[in-house]
Design a protein around this motif. Structure first.
Motif, PDB file in Angstrom:
ATOM      1  N   GLY A 137      -5.517  -9.608  -7.919  1.00 47.42           N
ATOM      2  CA  GLY A 137      -4.320  -8.797  -7.738  1.00 47.42           C
ATOM      3  C   GLY A 137      -4.609  -7.464  -7.066  1.00 47.42           C
ATOM      4  O   GLY A 137      -5.388  -7.365  -6.121  1.00 47.42           O
ATOM      5  N   THR A 138      -3.928  -6.435  -7.585  1.00 48.07           N
ATOM      6  CA  THR A 138      -4.030  -5.102  -6.971  1.00 48.07           C
ATOM      7  C   THR A 138      -5.107  -4.243  -7.644  1.00 48.07           C
ATOM      8  O   THR A 138      -5.221  -3.059  -7.357  1.00 48.07           O
ATOM      9  CB  THR A 138      -2.684  -4.353  -7.114  1.00 48.07           C
ATOM     10  N   GLU A 139      -5.862  -4.845  -8.537  1.00 45.30           N
ATOM     11  CA  GLU A 139      -6.818  -4.109  -9.368  1.00 45.30           C
ATOM     12  C   GLU A 139      -7.741  -3.200  -8.550  1.00 45.30           C
ATOM     13  O   GLU A 139      -7.888  -2.011  -8.839  1.00 45.30           O
ATOM     14  CB  GLU A 139      -7.644  -5.129 -10.158  1.00 45.30           C
ATOM     15  N   ARG A 140      -8.358  -3.795  -7.513  1.00 47.67           N
ATOM     16  CA  ARG A 140      -9.291  -3.012  -6.705  1.00 47.67           C
ATOM     17  C   ARG A 140      -8.550  -2.011  -5.832  1.00 47.67           C
ATOM     18  O   ARG A 140      -9.005  -0.893  -5.614  1.00 47.67           O
ATOM     19  CB  ARG A 140     -10.137  -3.961  -5.832  1.00 47.67           C
ATOM     20  N   ILE A 175       0.568 -11.259 -13.241  1.00 48.57           N
ATOM     21  CA  ILE A 175       0.178  -9.893 -12.880  1.00 48.57           C
ATOM     22  C   ILE A 175       1.083  -9.435 -11.739  1.00 48.57           C
ATOM     23  O   ILE A 175       1.734 -10.260 -11.092  1.00 48.57           O
ATOM     24  CB  ILE A 175      -1.300  -9.802 -12.434  1.00 48.57           C
ATOM     25  N   VAL A 176       1.112  -8.158 -11.522  1.00 44.79           N
ATOM     26  CA  VAL A 176       2.006  -7.633 -10.498  1.00 44.79           C
ATOM     27  C   VAL A 176       1.439  -7.883  -9.104  1.00 44.79           C
ATOM     28  O   VAL A 176       0.249  -7.678  -8.857  1.00 44.79           O
ATOM     29  CB  VAL A 176       2.267  -6.135 -10.722  1.00 44.79           C
ATOM     30  N   GLY A 177       2.298  -8.375  -8.237  1.00 41.28           N
ATOM     31  CA  GLY A 177       1.907  -8.620  -6.856  1.00 41.28           C
ATOM     32  C   GLY A 177       3.095  -8.367  -5.950  1.00 41.28           C
ATOM     33  O   GLY A 177       3.970  -7.566  -6.280  1.00 41.28           O
ATOM     34  N   GLY A 178       3.132  -9.093  -4.824  1.00 48.15           N
ATOM     35  CA  GLY A 178       4.251  -8.947  -3.902  1.00 48.15           C
ATOM     36  C   GLY A 178       3.844  -8.182  -2.659  1.00 48.15           C
ATOM     37  O   GLY A 178       3.030  -7.263  -2.704  1.00 48.15           O
ATOM     38  N   ALA A 179       4.437  -8.573  -1.542  1.00 47.55           N
ATOM     39  CA  ALA A 179       4.059  -8.009  -0.239  1.00 47.55           C
ATOM     40  C   ALA A 179       4.213  -6.489  -0.206  1.00 47.55           C
ATOM     41  O   ALA A 179       3.338  -5.769   0.274  1.00 47.55           O
ATOM     42  CB  ALA A 179       4.900  -8.645   0.869  1.00 47.55           C
ATOM     43  N   ALA A 180       5.326  -5.973  -0.733  1.00 50.30           N
ATOM     44  CA  ALA A 180       5.574  -4.530  -0.659  1.00 50.30           C
ATOM     45  C   ALA A 180       4.628  -3.764  -1.583  1.00 50.30           C
ATOM     46  O   ALA A 180       4.251  -2.628  -1.295  1.00 50.30           O
ATOM     47  CB  ALA A 180       7.029  -4.218  -1.007  1.00 50.30           C
ATOM     48  N   THR A 181       4.249  -4.402  -2.688  1.00 46.54           N
ATOM     49  CA  THR A 181       3.292  -3.770  -3.596  1.00 46.54           C
ATOM     50  C   THR A 181       1.961  -3.545  -2.876  1.00 46.54           C
ATOM     51  O   THR A 181       1.417  -2.433  -2.844  1.00 46.54           O
ATOM     52  CB  THR A 181       3.076  -4.666  -4.837  1.00 46.54           C
ATOM     53  N   TYR A 182       1.424  -4.621  -2.304  1.00 45.45           N
ATOM     54  CA  TYR A 182       0.138  -4.525  -1.609  1.00 45.45           C
ATOM     55  C   TYR A 182       0.225  -3.593  -0.396  1.00 45.45           C
ATOM     56  O   TYR A 182      -0.617  -2.718  -0.202  1.00 45.45           O
ATOM     57  CB  TYR A 182      -0.338  -5.919  -1.156  1.00 45.45           C
ATOM     58  N   ALA A 183       1.256  -3.805   0.424  1.00 46.32           N
ATOM     59  CA  ALA A 183       1.368  -3.010   1.658  1.00 46.32           C
ATOM     60  C   ALA A 183       1.585  -1.536   1.332  1.00 46.32           C
ATOM     61  O   ALA A 183       1.012  -0.652   1.971  1.00 46.32           O
ATOM     62  CB  ALA A 183       2.498  -3.551   2.528  1.00 46.32           C
ATOM     63  N   GLY A 184       2.427  -1.278   0.329  1.00 43.21           N
ATOM     64  CA  GLY A 184       2.713   0.107  -0.051  1.00 43.21           C
ATOM     65  C   GLY A 184       1.474   0.823  -0.561  1.00 43.21           C
ATOM     66  O   GLY A 184       1.173   1.951  -0.139  1.00 43.21           O
ATOM     67  N   LEU A 185       0.760   0.165  -1.478  1.00 43.71           N
ATOM     68  CA  LEU A 185      -0.460   0.781  -2.000  1.00 43.71           C
ATOM     69  C   LEU A 185      -1.460   1.052  -0.868  1.00 43.71           C
ATOM     70  O   LEU A 185      -2.048   2.129  -0.784  1.00 43.71           O
ATOM     71  CB  LEU A 185      -1.109  -0.127  -3.056  1.00 43.71           C
ATOM     72  N   ALA A 186      -1.649   0.056   0.009  1.00 40.43           N
ATOM     73  CA  ALA A 186      -2.611   0.224   1.107  1.00 40.43           C
ATOM     74  C   ALA A 186      -2.208   1.408   1.988  1.00 40.43           C
ATOM     75  O   ALA A 186      -3.038   2.268   2.320  1.00 40.43           O
ATOM     76  CB  ALA A 186      -2.689  -1.065   1.932  1.00 40.43           C
ATOM     77  N   ALA A 187      -0.933   1.461   2.356  1.00 43.37           N
ATOM     78  CA  ALA A 187      -0.465   2.532   3.245  1.00 43.37           C
ATOM     79  C   ALA A 187      -0.639   3.905   2.597  1.00 43.37           C
ATOM     80  O   ALA A 187      -0.906   4.903   3.279  1.00 43.37           O
ATOM     81  CB  ALA A 187       0.997   2.297   3.622  1.00 43.37           C
ATOM     82  N   SER A 188      -0.507   3.943   1.264  1.00 41.70           N
ATOM     83  CA  SER A 188      -0.540   5.232   0.558  1.00 41.70           C
ATOM     84  C   SER A 188      -1.892   5.930   0.672  1.00 41.70           C
ATOM     85  O   SER A 188      -1.993   7.124   0.410  1.00 41.70           O
ATOM     86  CB  SER A 188      -0.165   5.039  -0.912  1.00 41.70           C
ATOM     87  N   TYR A 189      -2.947   5.195   1.029  1.00 48.65           N
ATOM     88  CA  TYR A 189      -4.260   5.832   1.198  1.00 48.65           C
ATOM     89  C   TYR A 189      -4.347   6.662   2.481  1.00 48.65           C
ATOM     90  O   TYR A 189      -5.294   7.420   2.657  1.00 48.65           O
ATOM     91  CB  TYR A 189      -5.382   4.792   1.154  1.00 48.65           C
ATOM     92  N   PHE A 190      -3.363   6.480   3.366  1.00 46.86           N
ATOM     93  CA  PHE A 190      -3.394   7.208   4.639  1.00 46.86           C
ATOM     94  C   PHE A 190      -2.217   8.156   4.815  1.00 46.86           C
ATOM     95  O   PHE A 190      -2.272   9.062   5.626  1.00 46.86           O
ATOM     96  CB  PHE A 190      -3.423   6.216   5.809  1.00 46.86           C
ATOM     97  N   TYR A 191      -1.127   7.919   4.065  1.00 48.40           N
ATOM     98  CA  TYR A 191       0.120   8.606   4.359  1.00 48.40           C
ATOM     99  C   TYR A 191       0.829   8.876   3.039  1.00 48.40           C
ATOM    100  O   TYR A 191       0.905   8.000   2.183  1.00 48.40           O
ATOM    101  CB  TYR A 191       0.977   7.697   5.260  1.00 48.40           C
ATOM    102  N   ASP A 192       1.367  10.085   2.858  1.00 48.93           N
ATOM    103  CA  ASP A 192       1.930  10.414   1.540  1.00 48.93           C
ATOM    104  C   ASP A 192       3.461  10.353   1.489  1.00 48.93           C
ATOM    105  O   ASP A 192       4.072  10.843   0.551  1.00 48.93           O
ATOM    106  CB  ASP A 192       1.412  11.773   1.042  1.00 48.93           C
ATOM    107  N   GLN A 193       4.062   9.760   2.502  1.00 45.49           N
ATOM    108  CA  GLN A 193       5.517   9.588   2.493  1.00 45.49           C
ATOM    109  C   GLN A 193       5.880   8.107   2.594  1.00 45.49           C
ATOM    110  O   GLN A 193       6.663   7.703   3.454  1.00 45.49           O
ATOM    111  CB  GLN A 193       6.149  10.361   3.656  1.00 45.49           C
TER     112      GLN A 193
END
Lengths: 306, 306
Positions: A277-280, A24-42
């Motif tokens: 994974g990133t499902e949730r 399944i898709v993972g990786g530090a930037a995947t998780y960090a990017g998705l998390a950050a996207s909930y607060f910031y749109d750039q």
């Protein structure tokens, strides 16, 4: 202005006492990017993948308003792959497979459109590559947060120390803080590590929460006690992404905002471990996050009038 | 109205990486009684000692307004003695000597003047003796707090379960909560333990703070990060004594007051570990405690407006 995240975008195969996944898709930037996207749109990602990486996953980044211009897709090559198995306590794991693939000669490219970077998240990678990214930005970002791990302390300590010097916030776990400083007391460890360069140190303690150190100030954030931790993979990256994403949103870097940022990062990490994974993490609503933050508030607030 | 503390009043010989002591006075009731005395002036101890126990130490209790009428002094016998050596991490220790002496056939006597007991602290002892004390009080106290340890889970589980049924608050550490419940997740462990009888469960996590569970509510208290832990002996007893002493002072038992009580207990425990034995605990001022509480407030407070 933007928040640039560098790290792995990759495949994981995970086995926990609750079940196992295929790739399944993972990786530090995947998780960090998705998390950050909930607060910031750039949010903008720098990474490398092979041509085996699913188009749909790139689409999912775009759906979260994440720029993928900095994700190199290497034709004829395969994405980084990690397989691991968690023990029953979920705090320790065995690595079963590590295939570096495209990561072996990763040379990060910073697109021109990323040069407005104000917030930089250096996800866990070789300290050498983390440093290269800093140097390839024309203007030093307002805030550089760096995540790393014991592995680099074992094999690339000199590079690590050089990179640590250049960042504002370092995030590591308690065992890594002890290893890096040679001190058992986390207070003494923090003093030594802050003397290595970073202005802020976050020590992640898993189910015991996190500590933020800055000069003589300390903040202790609790972790949400959970009945089930389904899959801890990516929790630290999610924490870091939520942390820097929140700071990018509020726009002012100071100790008080960092305290809140840690609570937001912890809240997102508490979602991350609820599913594989990133499902949730891909399907959170504003209300989910609000309610979770409220749980952190009632978990840790007390009212002493002395 | 009074706060009765039962437990050991004894001798310890302690070795830590910072030094070692000869026989010094320790014991669960000593630590808990002293801690409670900073909040409440009607603390009364039930214990047994030999005639080797120094008169001065009894005087010290009186100086803290602690009644010692319930301390039996056995002529021709020796006080309980424990010697232990802490490892470098200060979280684990080896027992070098255990001499039960007077404790071998301890039959707790409750003086008539103790029958006004409203708050009962059952310090760590055989669950059988803890239960006897409850039964010898004519009227059930308003609040019964029980401390225990893995040792009794190993050799007297049935007695322990019977005693646990009778108390309001149980205090154990995280490993003990896991052992008692058979659950790794502390949330699940707490559910099972609360079903055994107590209305409240406090899980002590040492340097990671403490968790309070009551029905569906959870409170997470931080521990003060310390540069040096000089001697951890008695920290748990001090915590429990400060906890119940504070509740006796405020006079109302509810979740909010318990949260504050945990902070006060943690504050006193943070003093306890600063010196060998009871040395630091005997000489606290109101201002010392106030300042330490303030440290806990700034350590854990954040302000999220959502």
């Amino acid at each position: 202005m933007s928040l640039v995240v560098i790290g792995t975008v990759a495949f994981d195969a995970i086995e926990t006492p609750f079940g196992k996944t295929d790739k399944i898709v993972g990786g530090a930037a995947t998780y960090a990017g998705l998390a950050a996207s909930y607060f910031y749109d750039q949010v903008k990602i720098v990474a490398v993948v092979g041509d085996d990486f699913p188009e749909q996953e790139i689409e999912d980044f775009h759906n979260h308003h994440i720029s993928t211009e900095g994700i190199q897709i290497k034709t004829g090559e395969k994405s980084f792959f990690w397989a691991g198995k968690y023990h029953n306590d979920m705090n320790s794991r065995d690595t079963l497979v590590t295939e570096l693939n495209v990561l072996a000669d990763f040379d990060p490219i910073i697109p021109e459109s990323y040069q407005d970077c104000e917030y930089l998240m250096l996800g866990n990678l070789t300290p050498q590559i983390q440093q290269t990214v800093i140097k390839r930005l024309h203007k030093r970002p307002k805030l550089i947060v760096m995540d790393t791990m014991n592995f680099w302390m074992d094999i690339a300590m000199d590079d690590l120390l050089e990179t640590i010097k250049l960042v504002d916030v370092l995030t590591i776990n308690d065992a890594e803080a002890r290893q890096l400083s040679g001190e058992y007391s986390l207070v003494k460890a923090a003093r030594k590590i802050l003397a290595m360069g970073p202005k802020y140190l976050i020590i992640k303690k898993g189910e015991h929460g996190a500590l933020l150190f800055n000069e003589d100030r300390i903040f202790a954030a609790p972790a949400l006690p959970l009945a089930d931790v389904f899959d801890p993979t990516g929790a630290g990256d999610t924490f870091a992404g939520g942390f820097i994403g929140y700071l990018a949103k509020v726009g002012t870097v100071n100790f008080n905002n960092m305290k809140n940022a840690i609570i937001y990062g912890s809240a997102l990490a508490s979602f991350c471990v609820e599913k594989f994974g990133t499902e949730r993490l891909k399907h959170l609503t504003e209300n989910d996050i609000k309610a979770r933050i409220q749980e952190f508030v009632s978990l840790s607030s007390f009212n002493i009038i002395s």
